[in-house]
Design a protein around this motif. Structure first.
Motif, PDB file in Angstrom:
ATOM      1  N   UNK A  50      64.627  89.079  99.791  1.00 14.42           N
ATOM      2  CA  UNK A  50      65.426  90.108  99.150  1.00 14.42           C
ATOM      3  C   UNK A  50      64.951  90.350  97.718  1.00 14.42           C
ATOM      4  N   UNK A  51      64.562  89.294  97.056  1.00 11.81           N
ATOM      5  CA  UNK A  51      64.051  89.448  95.688  1.00 11.81           C
ATOM      6  C   UNK A  51      62.786  90.279  95.684  1.00 11.81           C
ATOM      7  N   UNK A  52      61.919  89.997  96.629  1.00  6.36           N
ATOM      8  CA  UNK A  52      60.680  90.761  96.706  1.00  6.36           C
ATOM      9  C   UNK A  52      60.995  92.211  97.018  1.00  6.36           C
ATOM     10  N   UNK A  53      61.916  92.398  97.939  1.00  9.80           N
ATOM     11  CA  UNK A  53      62.259  93.761  98.311  1.00  9.80           C
ATOM     12  C   UNK A  53      62.807  94.547  97.136  1.00  9.80           C
ATOM     13  N   UNK A  54      63.553  93.865  96.303  1.00  6.85           N
ATOM     14  CA  UNK A  54      64.159  94.565  95.180  1.00  6.85           C
ATOM     15  C   UNK A  54      63.283  94.518  93.940  1.00  6.85           C
ATOM     16  N   UNK A  55      62.166  93.900  94.056  1.00 10.23           N
ATOM     17  CA  UNK A  55      61.273  93.731  92.905  1.00 10.23           C
ATOM     18  C   UNK A  55      62.002  93.050  91.757  1.00 10.23           C
ATOM     19  N   UNK A  56      62.789  92.139  92.128  1.00  7.57           N
ATOM     20  CA  UNK A  56      63.546  91.432  91.094  1.00  7.57           C
ATOM     21  C   UNK A  56      63.175  89.958  91.204  1.00  7.57           C
ATOM     22  N   UNK A  57      62.064  89.635  90.593  1.00 10.22           N
ATOM     23  CA  UNK A  57      61.502  88.322  90.890  1.00 10.22           C
ATOM     24  C   UNK A  57      61.331  87.439  89.677  1.00 10.22           C
ATOM     25  N   UNK A  58      61.860  87.861  88.580  1.00  8.95           N
ATOM     26  CA  UNK A  58      61.586  87.067  87.387  1.00  8.95           C
ATOM     27  C   UNK A  58      62.751  86.184  86.979  1.00  8.95           C
ATOM     28  N   UNK A  59      63.806  86.255  87.733  1.00  8.48           N
ATOM     29  CA  UNK A  59      64.977  85.521  87.256  1.00  8.48           C
ATOM     30  C   UNK A  59      64.946  84.055  87.662  1.00  8.48           C
ATOM     31  N   UNK A  60      65.872  83.368  87.093  1.00  3.15           N
ATOM     32  CA  UNK A  60      65.907  81.919  87.265  1.00  3.15           C
ATOM     33  C   UNK A  60      66.228  81.525  88.701  1.00  3.15           C
ATOM     34  N   UNK A  61      67.062  82.309  89.323  1.00  4.92           N
ATOM     35  CA  UNK A  61      67.437  81.955  90.691  1.00  4.92           C
ATOM     36  C   UNK A  61      66.222  81.996  91.607  1.00  4.92           C
ATOM     37  N   UNK A  62      65.414  83.025  91.421  1.00  4.42           N
ATOM     38  CA  UNK A  62      64.213  83.121  92.235  1.00  4.42           C
ATOM     39  C   UNK A  62      63.313  81.931  91.951  1.00  4.42           C
ATOM     40  N   UNK A  63      63.205  81.636  90.688  1.00  3.77           N
ATOM     41  CA  UNK A  63      62.372  80.485  90.317  1.00  3.77           C
ATOM     42  C   UNK A  63      62.862  79.228  91.030  1.00  3.77           C
ATOM     43  N   UNK A  64      64.159  79.044  90.983  1.00  3.18           N
ATOM     44  CA  UNK A  64      64.706  77.851  91.628  1.00  3.18           C
ATOM     45  C   UNK A  64      64.412  77.846  93.120  1.00  3.18           C
ATOM     46  N   UNK A  65      64.601  78.996  93.727  1.00  2.00           N
ATOM     47  CA  UNK A  65      64.378  79.064  95.176  1.00  2.00           C
ATOM     48  C   UNK A  65      62.927  78.756  95.518  1.00  2.00           C
ATOM     49  N   UNK A  66      62.033  79.353  94.762  1.00  2.66           N
ATOM     50  CA  UNK A  66      60.625  79.123  95.077  1.00  2.66           C
ATOM     51  C   UNK A  66      60.283  77.658  94.871  1.00  2.66           C
ATOM     52  N   UNK A  67      60.861  77.089  93.843  1.00  2.30           N
ATOM     53  CA  UNK A  67      60.565  75.679  93.593  1.00  2.30           C
ATOM     54  C   UNK A  67      61.096  74.801  94.718  1.00  2.30           C
ATOM     55  N   UNK A  68      62.266  75.142  95.215  1.00  2.74           N
ATOM     56  CA  UNK A  68      62.769  74.353  96.341  1.00  2.74           C
ATOM     57  C   UNK A  68      61.826  74.509  97.526  1.00  2.74           C
ATOM     58  N   UNK A  69      61.427  75.739  97.757  1.00  3.50           N
ATOM     59  CA  UNK A  69      60.534  75.979  98.890  1.00  3.50           C
ATOM     60  C   UNK A  69      59.229  75.198  98.719  1.00  3.50           C
ATOM     61  N   UNK A  70      58.735  75.209  97.515  1.00  3.11           N
ATOM     62  CA  UNK A  70      57.488  74.475  97.291  1.00  3.11           C
ATOM     63  C   UNK A  70      57.696  72.984  97.560  1.00  3.11           C
ATOM     64  N   UNK A  71      58.776  72.490  97.041  1.00  7.19           N
ATOM     65  CA  UNK A  71      59.006  71.056  97.227  1.00  7.19           C
ATOM     66  C   UNK A  71      59.192  70.704  98.694  1.00  7.19           C
ATOM     67  N   UNK A  72      59.879  71.579  99.397  1.00  8.52           N
ATOM     68  CA  UNK A  72      60.101  71.290 100.811  1.00  8.52           C
ATOM     69  C   UNK A  72      58.824  71.464 101.613  1.00  8.52           C
ATOM     70  N   UNK A  73      57.888  72.219 101.066  1.00 10.53           N
ATOM     71  CA  UNK A  73      56.628  72.414 101.780  1.00 10.53           C
ATOM     72  C   UNK A  73      55.690  71.234 101.592  1.00 10.53           C
ATOM     73  N   UNK A  74      56.033  70.421 100.641  1.00 16.12           N
ATOM     74  CA  UNK A  74      55.151  69.307 100.365  1.00 16.12           C
ATOM     75  C   UNK A  74      55.178  68.322 101.516  1.00 16.12           C
ATOM     76  N   UNK A  75      53.987  67.974 101.954  1.00 14.51           N
ATOM     77  CA  UNK A  75      53.851  67.009 103.042  1.00 14.51           C
ATOM     78  C   UNK A  75      54.545  67.455 104.311  1.00 14.51           C
ATOM     79  N   UNK A  76      54.669  68.737 104.430  1.00 11.24           N
ATOM     80  CA  UNK A  76      55.400  69.216 105.592  1.00 11.24           C
ATOM     81  C   UNK A  76      54.680  68.812 106.869  1.00 11.24           C
TER      82      UNK A  76
END
Lengths: 128, 999
Positions: free
Chosen positions: B597-623
């Motif tokens: 949804x963030x990508x769709x709205x081009x609203x990608x600079x906020x903290x929430x997006x940052x947090x989400x991406x970071x969670x995704x990155x962390x969960x992708x580790x050693x997947x």
């Protein structure tokens, strides 16, 4: 010179460029630093605000590179080659200053006399 | 009391007598009226549902008044409701049968609000209602004996009827004396003005529920008055002190008290009420006229009320005045009290006033209450003039910390909430006070208040906890945990729908989550709740989307930001934490939805997006290692190939981001051996899915590549960029099937140029993450070729060059990462080695190899050089440029292990990288990077005023979670989390430091 982390800081700074001096294996700057976020700020003799964990110049070797460049004891180092020094550990600061591949360090420093020279307004945050 | 004394007994007597005479007259009239009214009421009761609409135009109201039956019926209807206002109107009506009444109302309307001429009685009523909150009424229930019941239910319902009737009677009483009434009303209007907006009727309203009367007082005074009321022991004394002064000086007050007291009258038959009411009025006479007046109301008070002083003085102020006097003469009052016992109402009245008055001055317990008042005041809460005046009183002082904490346990809710709010305020940015609160055992009390049913209380408690939980002092966090604060917060989150409370809860949890040992606790208690209550609803993800409706967008609320920040922190707590998060139902789905949804709205600079991406990155580790069923997807070619792996390389089995070097090698060699693999890259046949993937499977589906690439293209947030690149890096590592799909998908989605572009980023950490990602991507042979051709220059340009200052100051880690990536690219590809030479890299590499102070940089550079030198076909070219073998050998310092068999030491090269990767990616916040990152532009001119922007450090953890009550700004102050763990650089930096070091 105190500031509230997270808030923009207005500081009067002076740029000091120090050419490192080769001493045997080492490149030296000819001054010592104290402080850092991992240090007890209360022991810093130079800071106005005893909660300031910034990096301060504690000693200058006479006629050394720093002395020649105009660095003064008690200066607070704000940046080293563009790296912020107001929120770093002591060792991080030391490392930034002693990079072997750099012959020159450019410091931004602030000191009381500079501060006084320019009335600045950093009263925007409450003092605690 | 002095006044009282001063008056001569004679004069008093005289006045009393006069009064008595008057009263007798009045009573007779009243009795009649009552009978009338009672009859009317009875009639009124019969009609079940009279005209209901409340907002009656004024005329209508008048009409009703004239026809008492209607009015009464109305009243009856409304009584049961909690809304006090309506009842009020009704009450007026019964009284109104006389013509005065209507006059009165009209007077009120005009006097109060000139604009609204035709204000209906209802309107007035509603005004009054505002002062009387039903809620409060319940809070301060009074027992039948007139004593407040701490938590009991309000007796309201039970006694409403009788009370009403009583009021009616009273009202009628008043009206009996026509002249008096009219004047009275006017005076009332004047005195109460808008602020009170209460006519006598309004006061009745209050009486209606006793509590109402209380509520007014309490509201105004804050917790003080309530607190006082509740102390039973004091009651007996109170009445005495109170009365005398009241009678003389502050008539209005009496009214208040009288009203308050009336409701208390035990529910009884109407006759009983009658009895009570009568005695009330008359008995007081001997002692003081005040009481009578209050009950009788308006007539007698006229004179006083007309005075300007009184007009300004609201009821609220009056009590204050009373107290002053009262407390001076406690003894005197005492005896009188005893005189009253026979009259229950009187006693009740006394009780009520009494505590109130008393509490303020004489009661030792009064201090805490003051404190609460003070806090109220400071917080900019509602202020009545009386409070201000109270504050000016030198006797008032701020409560000290133990007192505030003690107030948290006060039986009265508003005291609790005020104390908690004050505590929150005190703790703001004050580590010392936080510590003190902890040591004074305030934290368990606050945590206990989280379960308090009153929203005001748990909200304030939560606010205090948020501030306390913020900061470097992990002991505070631990203290919250130790008293089961985390489950309590989660419980409250489940219970409350109040956004503000939810923000506070999640903010507190975010703060707590920054401390390593608490992460698992949060996961254990709150993961699913946080996901269900916040992440999923705010992400817009729907478990079973309604096909007709458009997919909902994510809402970047503070609650979502806080919660995602909390989960971001806990997601870095190792394999178990990752497993729990991955398997948390709906979490990954919702996060992905939010990002899309963030990508769709081009609203990608906020903290929430940052947090989400970071969670995704962390969960992708050693997947590829940790996901259930991962074995199934281990790349068969990798498994079967072990023997065929290039024998020339000795690898250690090393668990790293590559899932073991061996495997990586296999992959690598295999790719090299089988050129035909390339075909399959372009025609990906993904594992067949029988049903759409969900949950953690979504983490590594090739579809996510596009999402991350969009983020990499569009986001301006360095943390987001770093995390997105890190996610790709994590996904492209490993030897299982999915990672090969990911690597190919990145290429097919034209992701390589995007990544290469980011090598030019100003952000150190972005460069580093991208470089490592490119390295993992180059496990894919075609990627390697492409990267070798197109990325080499950008990679090389990031390397420092000896004397010359590099364009950017990159961290050692970043330099090492780039060197390792280059090494990976040139390994097994003489073409790439050639482009490396063409990119003028040799000079830089040699310089690093010779002069870098960092052993890791030196080593990494020398490995690259050795690899390059290993291509014999390139040596001519190198020689032409003036290089010879000595340049490609290890420098003395770096000699140790490097090349044993003349081949590049693969192990060594990769080792540091892997170490870093693990830490770097398994944990989100590398504070080091953050703090470096914050540096503004380095060049500043001499003695200029230079704003050094420091606010870039946005560590996921605390950020702006502490707020003071007073300045409710979003200031981030502490940037730095206290927490030790994860930063890469910290690992080496955290040794005990010298206080002073020469440089």
């Amino acid at each position: 010179m105190s500031f509230v982390p997270g808030q923009p800081v207005t500081a009067v700074v002076e740029r000091v460029e120090i050419q490192k001096l080769r001493q045997g294996e080492n490149l030296i700057l000819g001054f010592s630093i104290g402080g850092g976020i991992d240090q007890d700020p209360g022991q810093n003799p130079f800071s106005e605000d005893k909660s300031d964990k910034g990096i301060y110049v504690t000693r200058i070797s006479p006629k050394g590179p720093a002395d020649l460049a105009g660095l003064k004891m008690g200066d607070k180092i704000m940046q080293v080659n563009g790296w912020d020094m107001t929120m770093v550990t002591h060792d991080q600061a030391r490392k930034k200053l002693t990079k072997k591949r750099e012959d020159v360090v450019r410091l931004l420093v602030t000191r009381k006399s500079l501060e006084e020279a320019v009335k600045h307004s950093k009263c925007s945050y409450p003092k605690h | 009391m002095e006044d009282y004394d001063v008056r001569s007994a004679a004069s008093i007597l005289a006045s009393v007598k006069e009064q008595e005479a008057r009263f007798e007259q009045l009573t007779r009239a009243l009795e009649e009226e009552r009978r009338n009214v009672n009859l009317q009421l009875e009639r009124a009761n019969l009609p079940p549902n009279p005209p209901t609409s409340q907002p009656l135009p004024w005329q209508q109201v008048v009409m009703q008044e004239q026809s008492p039956s209607n009015a009464t019926s109305l009243a009856m209807m409304q009584e049961p409701q909690e809304v006090v206002e309506e009842t009020v109107t009704i009450e007026e009506d019964p009284g109104t049968p006389t013509s005065h009444v209507s006059v009165v109302t009209s007077d009120d309307g005009t006097t109060r609000r000139t604009e609204t001429k035709g204000i209906s009685a209802n309107v007035k009523v509603t005004k009054m209602v505002k002062t009387v909150t039903t809620r409060t009424v319940r809070q301060v229930p009074l027992g039948p004996d007139g004593l407040p019941l701490p938590e009991g239910t309000s007796p309201l319902g039970s006694y409403t009827d009788s009370i009403d009737r009583r009021y009616l009677k009273n009202g009628s009483d008043r009206f009996i004396t026509p002249q008096a009434t009219s004047t009275l009303t006017r005076s009332y209007n004047n005195s109460y003005n808008d602020s009170y907006g209460e006519t006598p009727e309004s006061q009745y309203i209050r009486h209606y529920g006793l509590h109402d009367g209380y509520t007014d007082l309490t509201d105004n005074y804050g917790s003080l008055s309530r607190g006082v009321n509740y102390r039973p022991p004091r009651y007996p004394y109170m009445p005495n002190s109170y009365r005398p002064e009241n009678s003389y000086t502050l008539p209005i007050r009496k009214d208040d008290y009288g009203h308050v007291a009336q409701p208390q009258v035990p529910m009884g038959s109407s006759t009983v009420d009658l009895n009570h009411s009568q005695p009330e009025r008359f008995q007081p006479e001997p002692y003081g006229l005040e009481d009578d007046r209050r009950s009788l109301g308006p007539e007698e008070e006229e004179p006083y009320e007309l005075e300007p002083d009184y007009s300004t003085a609201n009821r609220r102020t009056l009590p204050g005045a009373n107290r002053g006097r009262t407390h001076r003469e406690p003894l005197r009052d005492g005896p009188r009290v005893r005189g009253y016992p026979d009259d229950p109402i009187e006693a009740e009245l006394i009780d009520e006033r009494h505590p109130y008055i008393h509490g303020m001055y004489s009661a030792p317990l009064a201090q805490p209450e003051r404190g609460s008042m003070a806090s109220l005041d400071r917080m900019g809460g509602r202020r009545s003039p009386s409070i201000d005046s109270i504050r000016k009183d030198p006797r008032w002082r701020d409560p000290d910390l133990p007192e505030v904490i003690a107030m948290l346990g006060h039986p009265i809710d508003p005291v609790k909430s005020n104390a908690a709010a004050y505590l929150q305020h005190l703790c703001y940015e004050n580590d010392k006070i936080k510590k003190d609160v902890r040591q004074l055992k305030g934290i368990p009390v606050l945590v206990g208040l989280l379960d308090h049913p009153k929203s005001e209380v748990h909200r304030k408690a939560c606010g205090a906890l948020r501030n306390i939980s913020y900061g470097k002092d992990n002991d505070n966090k631990v203290a919250i945990k130790n008293c089961d604060g985390i489950p309590a917060l989660i419980r409250l989150l489940r219970k409350t729908n109040d956004m503000e409370v939810r923000e506070l809860i999640t903010g507190t949890l975010w703060n707590l989550s920054s401390y390593e040992p608490l992460k698992m606790v949060i996961i254990n208690h709150g993961l699913q709740t946080l996901t269900n209550e916040v992440i999923i609803p705010h992400s817009g993800w729907e478990h079973e989307p309604n096909e007709d409706s458009k997919p909902r967008d994510a809402e970047w609320t503070t609650v979502f930001k806080n919660t995602s920040g909390c989960l971001r922190n806990v997601s870095s707590d190792g394999a178990e934490a990752r497993r729990r998060l991955r398997e948390c139902e709906g979490l990954v789905d919702a996060l992905l939805h939010a990002l899309q949804s963030a990508v769709g709205k081009k609203d990608m600079d906020n903290k929430s997006v940052e947090n989400c991406v970071c969670i995704m990155r962390n969960l992708s580790y050693h997947v590829h290692k940790e996901v259930p069923g991962a074995e199934k997807y281990q790349d068969p070619s990798a498994l079967q190939a072990p023997g065929s792996a290039g024998p020339q390389r000795k690898k250690k089995d090393d668990a790293g981001c590559f899932g073991g070097k061996k495997a990586k090698e296999e992959w690598f060699n295999q790719g090299r051996k089988n050129g035909e693999n390339d075909k399959s890259y372009d025609t990906l046949d993904l594992p067949k899915r029988t049903e759409p993937s969900k949950g953690f499977e979504l983490l590594y589906q090739p579809e996510v590549v596009r999402l991350y690439l969009s983020l990499l293209t569009e986001s301006q947030n360095y943390n987001t960029l770093e995390a997105a690149a890190g996610a790709l890096q994590n996904l492209s590592a490993g030897q299982w099937t999915w990672s090969s799909y990911i690597r190919a998908t990145v290429r097919k989605e034209k992701g390589l140029p995007i990544l290469v572009e980011l090598l030019r980023s100003d952000s150190d950490k972005v460069v580093r993450a991208v470089a490592i990602a490119l390295r993992n991507l180059s496990i894919d042979r075609r990627n390697k070729d492409l990267i070798g051709s197109y990325a080499m220059r950008d990679l090389v340009s990031n390397l420092p060059s000896g004397q010359q200052r590099p364009a950017k100051n990159l961290e050692e880690d970043t330099v090492v990462a780039i060197l390792n990536t280059i090494h990976e690219i040139v390994t097994d590809s003489s073409e790439n080695a050639r482009s490396l030479i063409q990119a003028q890299a040799i000079e830089k590499l040699v310089a690093i190899n010779r002069t870098s102070q960092s052993a890791r940089e030196t080593k990494a550079a020398s490995h690259v050089l050795q690899t390059v030198w290993s291509y014999k076909e390139l040596r001519n070219a190198l020689a032409k440029d003036g290089w010879n073998k000595s340049h490609f050998q290890l420098t003395v310092t770096a000699t140790p292990k490097a090349t044993k068999n003349g081949k590049p030491g693969y192990d060594d090269t990769t080792l540091p990288l892997m170490e870093k990767n693990q830490d770097g990616y398994s944990t989100i916040d590398q504070r080091d990077k953050d703090c470096k990152y914050k540096t503004g532009d380095g060049s500043v001119d001499l003695t200029e005023r230079e704003p050094l922007k420091m606010f870039t450090f946005s560590i996921a953890r605390h950020s702006d979670n502490e707020r003071s009550v007073r300045n409710d700004t979003n200031r981030k102050h502490y940037i730095r989390s206290n927490r030790p763990a994860v930063s890469l650089v910290d690992a080496c930096d955290v040794k005990p430091q010298p206080v002073d070091s020469w440089v």
